[in-house]
Design a protein around this motif. Structure first.
Motif, PDB file in Angstrom:
ATOM      1  N   VAL A   1      -7.014   0.521  -8.206  1.00  0.00           N
ATOM      2  CA  VAL A   1      -5.646   0.926  -8.524  1.00  0.00           C
ATOM      3  C   VAL A   1      -4.724  -0.263  -8.298  1.00  0.00           C
ATOM      4  O   VAL A   1      -4.812  -0.944  -7.270  1.00  0.00           O
ATOM      5  N   SER A   2      -3.831  -0.514  -9.251  1.00  0.00           N
ATOM      6  CA  SER A   2      -2.808  -1.538  -9.114  1.00  0.00           C
ATOM      7  C   SER A   2      -1.456  -0.906  -9.426  1.00  0.00           C
ATOM      8  O   SER A   2      -1.278  -0.333 -10.503  1.00  0.00           O
ATOM      9  N   VAL A   3      -0.535  -0.986  -8.458  1.00  0.00           N
ATOM     10  CA  VAL A   3       0.806  -0.417  -8.634  1.00  0.00           C
ATOM     11  C   VAL A   3       1.819  -1.501  -8.309  1.00  0.00           C
ATOM     12  O   VAL A   3       1.776  -2.093  -7.229  1.00  0.00           O
ATOM     13  N   ARG A   4       2.733  -1.743  -9.264  1.00  0.00           N
ATOM     14  CA  ARG A   4       3.766  -2.771  -9.091  1.00  0.00           C
ATOM     15  C   ARG A   4       5.106  -2.254  -9.599  1.00  0.00           C
ATOM     16  O   ARG A   4       5.177  -1.639 -10.657  1.00  0.00           O
ATOM     17  N   ASP A   5       6.132  -2.520  -8.820  1.00  0.00           N
ATOM     18  CA  ASP A   5       7.506  -2.292  -9.249  1.00  0.00           C
ATOM     19  C   ASP A   5       7.770  -0.854  -9.677  1.00  0.00           C
ATOM     20  O   ASP A   5       8.019  -0.553 -10.846  1.00  0.00           O
ATOM     21  N   VAL A   6       7.720   0.058  -8.702  1.00  0.00           N
ATOM     22  CA  VAL A   6       7.983   1.476  -8.914  1.00  0.00           C
ATOM     23  C   VAL A   6       9.283   1.850  -8.217  1.00  0.00           C
ATOM     24  O   VAL A   6       9.445   1.588  -7.023  1.00  0.00           O
ATOM     25  N   ALA A   7      10.207   2.447  -8.941  1.00  0.00           N
ATOM     26  CA  ALA A   7      11.431   2.979  -8.343  1.00  0.00           C
ATOM     27  C   ALA A   7      11.186   4.458  -8.073  1.00  0.00           C
ATOM     28  O   ALA A   7      11.394   5.305  -8.926  1.00  0.00           O
ATOM     29  N   GLY A   8      10.673   4.773  -6.892  1.00  0.00           N
ATOM     30  CA  GLY A   8      10.309   6.131  -6.500  1.00  0.00           C
ATOM     31  C   GLY A   8       9.244   6.052  -5.429  1.00  0.00           C
ATOM     32  O   GLY A   8       8.750   4.973  -5.107  1.00  0.00           O
ATOM     33  N   SER A   9       8.882   7.176  -4.871  1.00  0.00           N
ATOM     34  CA  SER A   9       7.835   7.173  -3.853  1.00  0.00           C
ATOM     35  C   SER A   9       6.471   7.079  -4.515  1.00  0.00           C
ATOM     36  O   SER A   9       6.297   7.443  -5.675  1.00  0.00           O
ATOM     37  N   THR A  10       5.492   6.566  -3.749  1.00  0.00           N
ATOM     38  CA  THR A  10       4.161   6.348  -4.293  1.00  0.00           C
ATOM     39  C   THR A  10       3.103   6.901  -3.349  1.00  0.00           C
ATOM     40  O   THR A  10       3.143   6.625  -2.154  1.00  0.00           O
ATOM     41  N   THR A  11       2.170   7.674  -3.887  1.00  0.00           N
ATOM     42  CA  THR A  11       1.011   8.152  -3.151  1.00  0.00           C
ATOM     43  C   THR A  11      -0.225   7.755  -3.943  1.00  0.00           C
ATOM     44  O   THR A  11      -0.348   8.092  -5.120  1.00  0.00           O
TER      45      THR A  11
END
Length: 168
Positions: free
Chosen positions: A86-96
């Motif tokens: 999983v790759s997550v970048r630059d999210v405006a919000g919460s992340t699970t």
């Protein structure tokens, strides 16, 4: 441009079935434009999920045996995978993020919400950009955890590593 329905709908399901017997094979790539504020749910098996540059109220992304990449989105993100990175970048919000047998890369400037990363048999790499003011937890079994290229704040106990990081 094609329309899938003659008028707008509140819930729409796109389904594809592929055969593996004989000469039958199929691949599909779906590129979908959605209105801002929509709830996005994507579920797949043996395929990757890529979400980029989208605004939604929430994203629920689930796959088996397919990587998940999320970049530059607005909305709360929940990712569930197995046997996948999983790759997550630059999210405006919460992340699970929850995965089994996969590494997790997370990069963002976080200024609100609670964010959680859990993996079994994988490493967690967290990069918090300057200006972050947030609570992040991370946990892995049979892997390592780093935040901003450091293990400061990481508690290791045998094959388990846990991160609780609060800024601000």
């Amino acid at each position: 441009t094609q329309s899938l329905t003659p008028s707008p709908v509140a819930h729409f399901v796109i389904s594809a079935t592929t055969g593996t017997g004989g000469q039958t094979t199929a691949n599909s790539v779906l590129e979908i434009a959605i209105p801002d504020g929509t709830q996005v749910a994507v579920r797949t098996t043996n395929r990757s999920i890529h979400v980029q540059g989208v605004t939604a109220s929430s994203f629920e992304l689930e796959t088996e045996d397919g990587n998940v990449n999320v970049e530059n989105v607005i909305g709360d993100v929940q990712v569930t995978t197995s046997n996948s990175a999983v790759s997550v970048r630059d999210v405006a919000g919460s992340t699970t993020i929850m995965t089994t047998n996969g590494h997790v890369w997370f990069r963002d400037k976080l200024s609100s919400g609670r964010n959680s990363i859990t993996t079994e048999n994988g490493d967690i790499f967290v990069e918090l950009l300057p200006g972050s003011d947030v609570h992040v937890t991370g946990e892995t079994h049979n892997g390592s955890v780093t935040i901003n290229d450091s293990t400061d704040g990481v508690n290791e106990d045998g094959d388990q590593a846990e991160l609780v990081h609060v800024t601000g």
